[in-house]
Design a protein around this motif. Structure first.
Motif, PDB file in Angstrom:
ATOM      1  N   ALA A  90       0.820  -1.217   0.000  1.00 46.87           N
ATOM      2  CA  ALA A  90       0.000   0.000   0.000  1.00 46.87           C
ATOM      3  C   ALA A  90       0.852   1.265   0.000  1.00 46.87           C
ATOM      4  O   ALA A  90       0.361   2.337  -0.337  1.00 46.87           O
ATOM      5  CB  ALA A  90      -0.923  -0.012   1.216  1.00 46.87           C
ATOM      6  N   GLY A  91       2.111   1.151   0.389  1.00 42.90           N
ATOM      7  CA  GLY A  91       2.970   2.331   0.480  1.00 42.90           C
ATOM      8  C   GLY A  91       3.190   2.814   1.900  1.00 42.90           C
ATOM      9  O   GLY A  91       3.613   3.947   2.113  1.00 42.90           O
ATOM     10  N   CYS A  92       2.894   1.961   2.868  1.00 46.38           N
ATOM     11  CA  CYS A  92       3.061   2.328   4.282  1.00 46.38           C
ATOM     12  C   CYS A  92       4.394   1.791   4.813  1.00 46.38           C
ATOM     13  O   CYS A  92       4.632   0.578   4.749  1.00 46.38           O
ATOM     14  CB  CYS A  92       1.941   1.730   5.131  1.00 46.38           C
ATOM     15  SG  CYS A  92       0.295   2.309   4.694  1.00 46.38           S
ATOM     16  N   PRO A  93       5.236   2.634   5.391  1.00 45.63           N
ATOM     17  CA  PRO A  93       6.377   2.106   6.142  1.00 45.63           C
ATOM     18  C   PRO A  93       5.871   1.201   7.270  1.00 45.63           C
ATOM     19  O   PRO A  93       4.771   1.417   7.799  1.00 45.63           O
ATOM     20  CB  PRO A  93       7.046   3.368   6.696  1.00 45.63           C
ATOM     21  CG  PRO A  93       6.590   4.473   5.801  1.00 45.63           C
ATOM     22  CD  PRO A  93       5.193   4.103   5.380  1.00 45.63           C
ATOM     23  N   VAL A  94       6.683   0.219   7.625  1.00 47.88           N
ATOM     24  CA  VAL A  94       6.272  -0.769   8.626  1.00 47.88           C
ATOM     25  C   VAL A  94       7.263  -0.796   9.781  1.00 47.88           C
ATOM     26  O   VAL A  94       8.471  -0.842   9.559  1.00 47.88           O
ATOM     27  CB  VAL A  94       6.166  -2.171   7.981  1.00 47.88           C
ATOM     28  CG1 VAL A  94       5.983  -3.253   9.044  1.00 47.88           C
ATOM     29  CG2 VAL A  94       5.020  -2.218   6.975  1.00 47.88           C
ATOM     30  N   VAL A  95       6.724  -0.754  10.987  1.00 47.65           N
ATOM     31  CA  VAL A  95       7.527  -1.007  12.190  1.00 47.65           C
ATOM     32  C   VAL A  95       6.982  -2.298  12.795  1.00 47.65           C
ATOM     33  O   VAL A  95       5.825  -2.347  13.221  1.00 47.65           O
ATOM     34  CB  VAL A  95       7.429   0.141  13.205  1.00 47.65           C
ATOM     35  CG1 VAL A  95       8.297  -0.169  14.425  1.00 47.65           C
ATOM     36  CG2 VAL A  95       7.850   1.467  12.578  1.00 47.65           C
ATOM     37  N   VAL A  96       7.809  -3.335  12.791  1.00 44.12           N
ATOM     38  CA  VAL A  96       7.371  -4.631  13.316  1.00 44.12           C
ATOM     39  C   VAL A  96       7.729  -4.741  14.784  1.00 44.12           C
ATOM     40  O   VAL A  96       8.854  -4.450  15.179  1.00 44.12           O
ATOM     41  CB  VAL A  96       8.027  -5.791  12.536  1.00 44.12           C
ATOM     42  CG1 VAL A  96       7.821  -7.122  13.270  1.00 44.12           C
ATOM     43  CG2 VAL A  96       7.461  -5.872  11.125  1.00 44.12           C
ATOM     44  N   LYS A  97       6.741  -5.148  15.583  1.00 46.49           N
ATOM     45  CA  LYS A  97       7.020  -5.569  16.956  1.00 46.49           C
ATOM     46  C   LYS A  97       7.231  -7.082  16.877  1.00 46.49           C
ATOM     47  O   LYS A  97       6.284  -7.840  16.645  1.00 46.49           O
ATOM     48  CB  LYS A  97       5.833  -5.202  17.859  1.00 46.49           C
ATOM     49  CG  LYS A  97       6.119  -5.301  19.351  1.00 46.49           C
ATOM     50  CD  LYS A  97       6.001  -6.723  19.824  1.00 46.49           C
ATOM     51  CE  LYS A  97       6.111  -6.876  21.321  1.00 46.49           C
ATOM     52  NZ  LYS A  97       6.093  -8.324  21.674  1.00 46.49           N
ATOM     53  N   GLY A  98       8.473  -7.517  17.021  1.00 51.72           N
ATOM     54  CA  GLY A  98       8.800  -8.926  16.840  1.00 51.72           C
ATOM     55  C   GLY A  98       8.315  -9.786  17.992  1.00 51.72           C
ATOM     56  O   GLY A  98       8.391  -9.376  19.152  1.00 51.72           O
ATOM     57  N   HIS A  99       7.817 -10.994  17.660  1.00 51.71           N
ATOM     58  CA  HIS A  99       7.339 -11.882  18.724  1.00 51.71           C
ATOM     59  C   HIS A  99       8.535 -12.453  19.493  1.00 51.71           C
ATOM     60  O   HIS A  99       9.487 -12.939  18.888  1.00 51.71           O
ATOM     61  CB  HIS A  99       6.507 -13.020  18.133  1.00 51.71           C
ATOM     62  CG  HIS A  99       5.654 -13.675  19.174  1.00 51.71           C
ATOM     63  ND1 HIS A  99       6.167 -14.529  20.117  1.00 51.71           N
ATOM     64  CD2 HIS A  99       4.340 -13.559  19.438  1.00 51.71           C
ATOM     65  CE1 HIS A  99       5.188 -14.929  20.920  1.00 51.71           C
ATOM     66  NE2 HIS A  99       4.072 -14.352  20.531  1.00 51.71           N
ATOM     67  N   PRO A 100       8.477 -12.392  20.842  1.00 49.36           N
ATOM     68  CA  PRO A 100       9.645 -12.814  21.624  1.00 49.36           C
ATOM     69  C   PRO A 100       9.899 -14.317  21.584  1.00 49.36           C
ATOM     70  O   PRO A 100      10.978 -14.760  22.004  1.00 49.36           O
ATOM     71  CB  PRO A 100       9.296 -12.354  23.050  1.00 49.36           C
ATOM     72  CG  PRO A 100       7.810 -12.263  23.082  1.00 49.36           C
ATOM     73  CD  PRO A 100       7.397 -11.858  21.687  1.00 49.36           C
ATOM     74  N   ALA A 101       8.957 -15.112  21.093  1.00 50.86           N
ATOM     75  CA  ALA A 101       9.188 -16.559  21.071  1.00 50.86           C
ATOM     76  C   ALA A 101      10.072 -16.987  19.907  1.00 50.86           C
ATOM     77  O   ALA A 101      10.634 -18.079  19.937  1.00 50.86           O
ATOM     78  CB  ALA A 101       7.859 -17.317  21.033  1.00 50.86           C
ATOM     79  N   HIS A 102      10.187 -16.169  18.879  1.00 54.60           N
ATOM     80  CA  HIS A 102      11.054 -16.566  17.746  1.00 54.60           C
ATOM     81  C   HIS A 102      11.921 -15.388  17.283  1.00 54.60           C
ATOM     82  O   HIS A 102      11.875 -14.994  16.116  1.00 54.60           O
ATOM     83  CB  HIS A 102      10.249 -17.175  16.597  1.00 54.60           C
ATOM     84  CG  HIS A 102       9.114 -16.332  16.078  1.00 54.60           C
ATOM     85  ND1 HIS A 102       7.811 -16.523  16.445  1.00 54.60           N
ATOM     86  CD2 HIS A 102       9.080 -15.300  15.202  1.00 54.60           C
ATOM     87  CE1 HIS A 102       7.042 -15.650  15.825  1.00 54.60           C
ATOM     88  NE2 HIS A 102       7.784 -14.887  15.066  1.00 54.60           N
ATOM     89  N   PRO A 103      12.738 -14.852  18.185  1.00 53.23           N
ATOM     90  CA  PRO A 103      13.522 -13.657  17.828  1.00 53.23           C
ATOM     91  C   PRO A 103      14.602 -13.923  16.793  1.00 53.23           C
ATOM     92  O   PRO A 103      14.928 -13.015  16.008  1.00 53.23           O
ATOM     93  CB  PRO A 103      14.127 -13.231  19.173  1.00 53.23           C
ATOM     94  CG  PRO A 103      14.195 -14.485  19.981  1.00 53.23           C
ATOM     95  CD  PRO A 103      12.977 -15.266  19.579  1.00 53.23           C
ATOM     96  N   GLY A 104      15.158 -15.122  16.774  1.00 55.12           N
ATOM     97  CA  GLY A 104      16.191 -15.407  15.772  1.00 55.12           C
ATOM     98  C   GLY A 104      15.579 -15.483  14.377  1.00 55.12           C
ATOM     99  O   GLY A 104      16.091 -14.895  13.418  1.00 55.12           O
ATOM    100  N   THR A 105      14.477 -16.215  14.275  1.00 51.93           N
ATOM    101  CA  THR A 105      13.743 -16.287  13.012  1.00 51.93           C
ATOM    102  C   THR A 105      13.355 -14.883  12.571  1.00 51.93           C
ATOM    103  O   THR A 105      13.514 -14.509  11.404  1.00 51.93           O
ATOM    104  CB  THR A 105      12.472 -17.143  13.219  1.00 51.93           C
ATOM    105  OG1 THR A 105      12.833 -18.371  13.839  1.00 51.93           O
ATOM    106  CG2 THR A 105      11.770 -17.396  11.906  1.00 51.93           C
ATOM    107  N   GLY A 106      12.836 -14.125  13.520  1.00 51.85           N
ATOM    108  CA  GLY A 106      12.396 -12.774  13.205  1.00 51.85           C
ATOM    109  C   GLY A 106      13.538 -11.906  12.702  1.00 51.85           C
ATOM    110  O   GLY A 106      13.397 -11.182  11.710  1.00 51.85           O
ATOM    111  N   GLU A 107      14.690 -12.000  13.353  1.00 45.76           N
ATOM    112  CA  GLU A 107      15.804 -11.146  12.941  1.00 45.76           C
ATOM    113  C   GLU A 107      16.306 -11.521  11.548  1.00 45.76           C
ATOM    114  O   GLU A 107      16.617 -10.642  10.734  1.00 45.76           O
ATOM    115  CB  GLU A 107      16.941 -11.239  13.960  1.00 45.76           C
ATOM    116  CG  GLU A 107      18.081 -10.291  13.602  1.00 45.76           C
ATOM    117  CD  GLU A 107      19.269 -10.380  14.545  1.00 45.76           C
ATOM    118  OE1 GLU A 107      19.078 -10.637  15.748  1.00 45.76           O
ATOM    119  OE2 GLU A 107      20.404 -10.191  14.055  1.00 45.76           O
TER     120      GLU A 107
END
Lengths: 527, 527
Positions: B176-193
């Motif tokens: 859509a053209g929106c910048p995104v700030v993700v709040k990462g889930h603490p159960a999978h921080p390595g996957t998330g990073e």
């Protein structure tokens, strides 16, 4: 149709012990008859009927709903001069304006009838099964958009026809298949009742369930809160003050089941006078501005309340011409004594702020009227105190002199969400305008060039909405066909036998809809 | 790409003093490395960058954004086995499931890239001027849909790829053209990073502003609240628990400027076993049910948690076959120790209610796992205590025996909003099903026949959403192309000179969009 002072609960006329009267705003004198005010019992009864009506009404054919909307339009037209005269007495608005508003209201209902018939709002979308897809087959998926449920509509004081009992929200909700419970505005209860009777008659003629429409007039804000709090209400349309809209948003957000509120609340509709335009035509700009500002005693949500230009002799020339036109302006009766008093208070409060001067005032008005007013300040004062840019609902505007374009930009950036934003420009201004348009698109629902924001066309491309606090929900429009989407939600049907599919999604396409199949629009379904 | 335990603020890796670790849910053992938890300072920095990026990113061409989404997809695919293995370690989900989820995530990003290129989401609509219209000329009106602003996305525990850092909400918002700030889930921080680094690399490669994407991991709910409260955030996508979703809804509604929250929260996804289907195939229904129920240890928002049939020998046969399959079922490790404990508690609490019996339990599980469970009751108990139909997040379902179809209907009417509702039927059941489909369409976002609700196709016709409390906003879908509309708002341009119009609305149609002109779609603009 006669005015009986009733609450209309489905097919029933109900009277209550709590009576109120309309007031002639020109004289402050009460008008006959007395009206029954709806209370909690009437909210309960209307919502129960609306919920009972919903399953049937939501699944009526497009043709049935289109005819109902057309019957409402015919019914309003058939009310003739008595409707206009009652509205004149209750609002102080002149005959020509109300006749124009009636034409707009009737046209809007017909536009929604055409929209319902087109079926475009159903957004029928089909992804056929792929039985042999690997690693997993794809199911058959069919989506349509359906009515959200019973809707509460709040009539506005300033459009007793076009944004009231059978105004845009009611037309859009009925078009979507949502039963409507109107909270009637207490300033025009006779006008409201006449229109409500026309809607009810159309519901009856169409063989629709009586709960499709109810009308709850009353002066109490508790009435509106009770209606929004009722668990059977699934959406709200509101046009009015910021305080009123915020209160309903709080009620809706605090319910066990929160519901969407579409509240159109307040705006100052900034107008930027770019240097080339000011140089070329300050006099005609001033004439156009004052005409837009004083139209309908300035009681429009799109009223141009904030003008911005770069300080200098061209802006001074504009200000002098505008001041002269303001002094010549004829005061109109305002909608209610309360609106008149709040307007006078807002103008006096702004005039008393440091750095703000009164550039001109219109002639003194009779008891129901308010003189127009042009105030002036410098951009630095508004940047220091954003409240200077708050809406004054009435024929007053603040002219702001900025030091340069950078300050114009800072000022625009400091504003909250708006319904409209306008640029006046000459060809030589286009490079300046090009820098402002994207900023204005983030601030407002509608951007105008070389026009005035009053006058909202009812058309597919119209957006009458904008970021908070202009509205509660900037993803929406309250005018034009886009408004139907307020009252719809999507439903997907997976692998249903043909006989269980709703008509818009059946393989034989009995409604002859343009449908999106496997991502491609089939615009010409065979008839 | 290596896991460094950083917060990603635009282009910068940031470390903080507050450290947390992921846990292997099979053993409870902490996993290396330690991760920096984001706090208020990181929220501030990420939101400032997102706001700075927004004007540019929102006006990038469709091609630019499509390439960015494709680069994210490529980047995730290029992460290869280490991504899957890290996700296995952090979630306990098996390799095949995570490989499938990765394919889905990558496919979803490519689907949104195609959608962005199509320009259909812009909904370009043009009502040309009618200069000679009476009584007033019509202005030139042009509407497009634009990005709402920076969006906060909350990753879900149960889909560490498809509903997490670069999942559906992120794909839709970037599209859509929106910048995104993700709040990462603490159960999978390595996957998330790892995924966040792939998104960031795509942003850099595309020459996009660094604030287009930031990643804020952390275990604290205060972090999420601070992000939603930040005035620069204009919308929220969330998938998780009802308590979590309701908390974010409260924060968003309580802001000075309320913003939309798209929270997908909880559902029991009722399944009705109609008499003919039960008679014809109770054994295969039971097998299909238990397979759907135990898939991914039942940790799906579409898990079939409530089965309804009419009491009798056919329902008993189904129950016996299902109980046998439950007893044979292999327990899987659950996503986190907390989820496992809450599931065990929910099952025990339901089993202790009057009228509820345990029909079968799966084999005892290792420390991280939970046995599947089938509970049974009668409809009258659920009608008396609606909490019996609350979600238990995990491999447990309640089988409800109703006296007759009228009681089935009453039971369905008593339920809150659902993501899905399913009918199992034979041809002889169609008349019964016909009576239920409209009711189910009021309760759920997706209606299925003769299937199981787990497995959500990513397609234009999909609706993954539903009335509250399944989601915060039933007007929306979190899966499929419809999701882009969450992050768009309409803007109208009135009488703008051609040079000031955005490309989608210019007379020369430089993006070759299908546009609706005077209400008629022009589907084949010349190239």
């Amino acid at each position: 149709m006669t005015i009986r002072g009733s609450v209309l609960i489905g097919a029933a006329d109900v009277t209550t012990a709590a009576l109120f009267r309309a007031v002639d705003p020109a004289t402050g004198a009460p008008l006959e008859p007395a009206f029954s005010a709806a209370g909690p019992r009437e909210v309960e009864a209307a919502c129960a009927l609306a919920e009972a009506a919903f399953p049937h009404f939501a699944e009526t054919t497009p043709e049935t709903r289109a005819r109902c909307l057309e019957a409402v339009a015919d019914g309003i037209a058939d009310l003739g001069a008595p409707l206009v005269e009652r509205a004149m007495a209750e609002t102080g608005l002149p005959r020509a304006r109300l006749e124009g508003e009636r034409a707009r209201t009737v046209g809007q209902l017909r536009l929604f009838a055409d929209l319902v018939r087109s079926g475009a709002w159903i957004r029928a979308t089909i992804d056929p099964a792929q039985h042999k897809r690997q690693p997993l087959p794809r199911p058959d998926l069919r989506r349509r958009h359906v009515a959200i449920g019973p809707v509460a509509v709040f009539g506005a004081s300033n459009f007793p026809l076009a944004f009231s009992v059978a105004g845009g929200d009611t037309a859009a909700a009925l078009a979507a298949g949502c039963p409507v419970v109107v909270k009637g505005h207490p300033a025009h209860p006779g006008t409201g009742e006449l229109v409500a009777r026309a809607v009810r008659a159309a519901v009856a003629t169409g063989g629709l369930p009586e709960g499709t429409f109810s009308y709850l007039p009353g002066p109490s804000t508790d009435l509106g809160s009770a209606l929004v709090a009722d668990p059977r209400i699934k959406g709200v349309g509101f046009t009015g003050s910021r305080a009123g809209g915020l209160a309903l948003m709080r009620v809706a957000a605090g319910r066990p089941e929160p519901i969407p509120v579409y509240a159109e609340m307040s705006a100052v509709n900034p107008v930027v006078l770019l240097p080339g335009a000011l140089r070329a035509r300050s006099a005609s700009l001033a004439a156009g501005f004052v005409q837009s500002l004083t139209l309908g005693a300035g009681q429009f949500c799109t009223n141009p309340g904030l003008l911005i230009g770069i300080a200098g002799s061209d802006l001074d020339a504009f200000a002098e011409a505008a001041a002269a036109a303001i002094r010549e302006s004829v005061p109109h009766t305002m909608l209610t004594p309360d609106i008149r008093d709040r307007f006078a208070h807002a103008v006096a409060a702004l005039a008393a702020r440091p750095g703000v001067t009164v550039a001109a005032r219109g002639a003194a008005a009779g008891p129901g009227g308010s003189p127009a007013c042009l105030l002036r300040t410098e951009a630095r004062h508004v940047l220091a105190d954003p409240a200077l840019a708050d809406e004054m609902f009435g024929p007053a505007a603040l002219l702001v002199a900025a030091a340069d374009m950078a300050e114009v930009t800072r000022l625009l950036e400091s504003l909250g969400g708006q319904l409209t934003a306008t640029l006046h420009l000459d060809r030589a201004d286009e490079h300046l305008a090009a820098g402002l348009v994207p900023l204005l698109a983030r601030k407002a629902g509608r951007i105008l060039a070389n026009g005035w924001p009053t006058g909202v066309e009812v058309a597919p491309a119209m957006v009458h909405g904008g970021p908070f606090p202009a509205t509660s929900d900037g993803r929406s429009s309250s005018v034009g066909t886009l408004a139907i989407e307020r009252f719809l939600r999507p439903v997907c049907y997976q692998d249903l036998p043909d006989a269980l599919l709703p008509p818009p999604l059946r393989p034989d396409n009995p409604w002859h809809l343009a449908r999106r199949i496997d991502g491609v629009l089939d615009p010409q379904p065979g008839r």
